[in-house]
Design a protein around this motif. Sequence first.
Motif, short mmCIF file in Angstrom:
data_model
loop_
_atom_site.label_atom_id
_atom_site.label_comp_id
_atom_site.label_asym_id
_atom_site.label_seq_id
_atom_site.Cartn_x
_atom_site.Cartn_y
_atom_site.Cartn_z
N ASN A 136 0.78 -1.24 0.00
CA ASN A 136 0.00 0.00 0.00
C ASN A 136 0.80 1.28 0.00
OD1 ASN A 136 0.62 -1.02 2.66
ND2 ASN A 136 -0.66 0.58 3.52
N GLN A 143 -10.54 -5.10 1.30
CA GLN A 143 -9.47 -4.72 2.22
C GLN A 143 -9.91 -4.91 3.68
OE1 GLN A 143 -5.83 -3.15 1.77
NE2 GLN A 143 -6.34 -4.61 3.35
N TYR A 176 -3.21 -3.04 0.42
CA TYR A 176 -2.96 -2.30 -0.82
C TYR A 176 -3.68 -0.97 -0.69
CZ TYR A 176 -7.47 -4.56 -1.44
OH TYR A 176 -8.74 -5.00 -1.23
N ALA A 177 -3.62 -0.15 -1.70
CA ALA A 177 -4.37 1.11 -1.70
C ALA A 177 -5.60 0.93 -2.60
CB ALA A 177 -3.51 2.26 -2.19
#
Lengths: 400, 400
Positions: free
Chosen positions: A36, A336, A352-353
């Motif tokens: 991320n 997420q 993660y983003a």
Amino acid sequence: MKFSSRIESCSLSPIRKFHPYMMEAKAKGRTVYHLNIGQPDIETPKEFFDAVQNYQEKVLAYAPSPGVETYLEAARDYYLSLGYQVSCDDILATYGGSEALQILFSCILEEGDEVLVPEPYYPNYDTFIRVTGATIRPIPTEPEQGYRYATREQIEPRITSRTRAILVTNPGNPTGVVLTAQERRLLVDIAKEHNLFLISDEVYRELVYGGQTPSSMLEYQDAAEHVAIVDSVSKRFSATGSRVGVIVSRNRELMGHAMKIAQGRLCAATLDQVGAAALYRSMTPEYYAGLRAEYQHRRDAVVEELQKIPGVQFSHPEGAFYLMVTLPVDDAEKLQYFLLQEFEDHGETVMYAPGEGFYATPGKGRSEIRIAYVTAAEKLRRAVEVLGHGIQAYNAQNRS
Amino acid sequence: MKFSSRIESCSLSPIRKFHPYMMEAKAKGRTVYHLNIGQPDIETPKEFFDAVQNYQEKVLAYAPSPGVETYLEAARDYYLSLGYQVSCDDILATYGGSEALQILFSCILEEGDEVLVPEPYYPNYDTFIRVTGATIRPIPTEPEQGYRYATREQIEPRITSRTRAILVTNPGNPTGVVLTAQERRLLVDIAKEHNLFLISDEVYRELVYGGQTPSSMLEYQDAAEHVAIVDSVSKRFSATGSRVGVIVSRNRELMGHAMKIAQGRLCAATLDQVGAAALYRSMTPEYYAGLRAEYQHRRDAVVEELQKIPGVQFSHPEGAFYLMVTLPVDDAEKLQYFLLQEFEDHGETVMYAPGEGFYATPGKGRSEIRIAYVTAAEKLRRAVEVLGHGIQAYNAQNRS
């Protein structure tokens, strides 16, 4: 108490939003792989620390507002070595690329103005632009077209009387898109024809994996009035905590206005500029080649593992150290939460983003994520493997 | 190219305007005494450099956006030691006091808003406020009243529906005014009654020469929603080049908005925060007492010499390291040009900051100057002596 309507419209960083859930997962004993964040694990060259440790002045005094002379000269020589004619007067030292952007926006934007930015984009652009009272007008792109944005058809219909600038990240964060020479020239032409600034954020300049020569919009001497470069030592030298960047522009009037703000905030940090000067002075072509090779190795590892996950889609990333991936899920944010709160694979999970924060257009990016490949290849492989298992578990749960 | 009307309305620093003439004077072999800048010659405590040199991480990584934990804790303990209850959540690490101001203004100001600021004021406030689209509404003061400003009569008539904050520097730059407890309480009361922020720039906190205890607006727990403190290690520890400051406020909503900008610009410089933490941790009451004594000695030297110049007027400065002086001349800027271009006394001349740049009200401050007493007492004595001779020569020339 009353706050500015501009700040009310800003958000906290979408990249940092899941931090509390990550802390909870770690408290439960989970290992969390980080895809991320853009914090490289590569060592900062020791020349930085040597220069800082050898600083001999007894008083840590203000630097000159335009920058420490040795740093400006080292930066100038770096651009000269790439073939770009600039003088120290064309360079302003800033607190990282971030302040370079803030200063540029303060010089050219006010209430109601617009900046054209290809989306998905680096989310902090949105904050910096909103606090001036201006807004981002996104240039839409498609994952299927590899997120490419530099065509007349995509850009020109979005130029209005309030458009002041086109802002690009090249090589691209979050997409990894690297502009071709033809695309760069086209952007310059559009900026000239419509009397716009072309702000080019080039902090990942050396990180290109298709054999390209590192490029810059500084190449276009005929667009001297239009082009402003944002740059930083953060990624190039793995020194994100040093906060040393620059604005480079041959537009004298722009640099004059920028100097008003630079003098207002007095100077960027003195010691960090001394360290940054040493970095520019000491790094050889071999250093850059090694850096590029290491990130390319990491990219290849991520790409290879991603290809094993059924249903994921992505374009082969050509630069920087990010890529956007479309996942076979309804909502990457929900995934997420699931990964951090419910899922584990041998005690491990992954961050993660989520993609939505990289878009201005509502609803776009919901199934997308940004991956940063800034850790060792073996860790990245396992992280992507865990992601694959997580997607499977999430979709199985949703179907049941 | 079109620029923001806001930046067009900003000026370069009035304090740095005479730099080229100073360079010419030096090129002619003149010695130039500097009474113009706030750069102390006092050594930065070695604890700063030790901490920076002992930094062991191989990667100079981003600091957390709110600040390096050890720095936030050291700052918190510093405020606790002064008797002010604050938590690390009330503190945001910034690039010096300058960025603290920029962030606060971005949170509360927009087009057409006003900030009440006693004049003369620190000129960079004007730049930071103008780039938001807001303006300074000055609270007028008089040299004859020692530049004091904290009365209902001076402040309340100037509050409008667009007033968002009262901004004070205490101890004062450029006046040296130190607020009494009664004056501080009154400012807090006015802020509460009119629902305004009270932004208190306290970077000179320890530099008070009348036996006062160092104070802060943090004292007023009943005004937690209104008070925001700007602070910095620059002056307190003679470390202006480190660019490490803070916002301190117990207003949760304000700190939440400030965090949006803090996350946007990622972090303040990591190493400088590590050095600043060491400064706060290691400095003893004796250190502060020694610093205060040295500046008091310098102030007394300047005051003693100024009293020898016929026709100068000034109030006995109580704090910081500046004072405003009214000179027996028509125009202090013209005198400055004369001093740098035509005058010399045994090959020596002098610089100060002309007063007009410290005022918003047109025409005010024309015969005033700001003196910074940041060099050794003997140099200061000679500088003021040269100023006296210069005034005499200038007036003689004007009369002839």
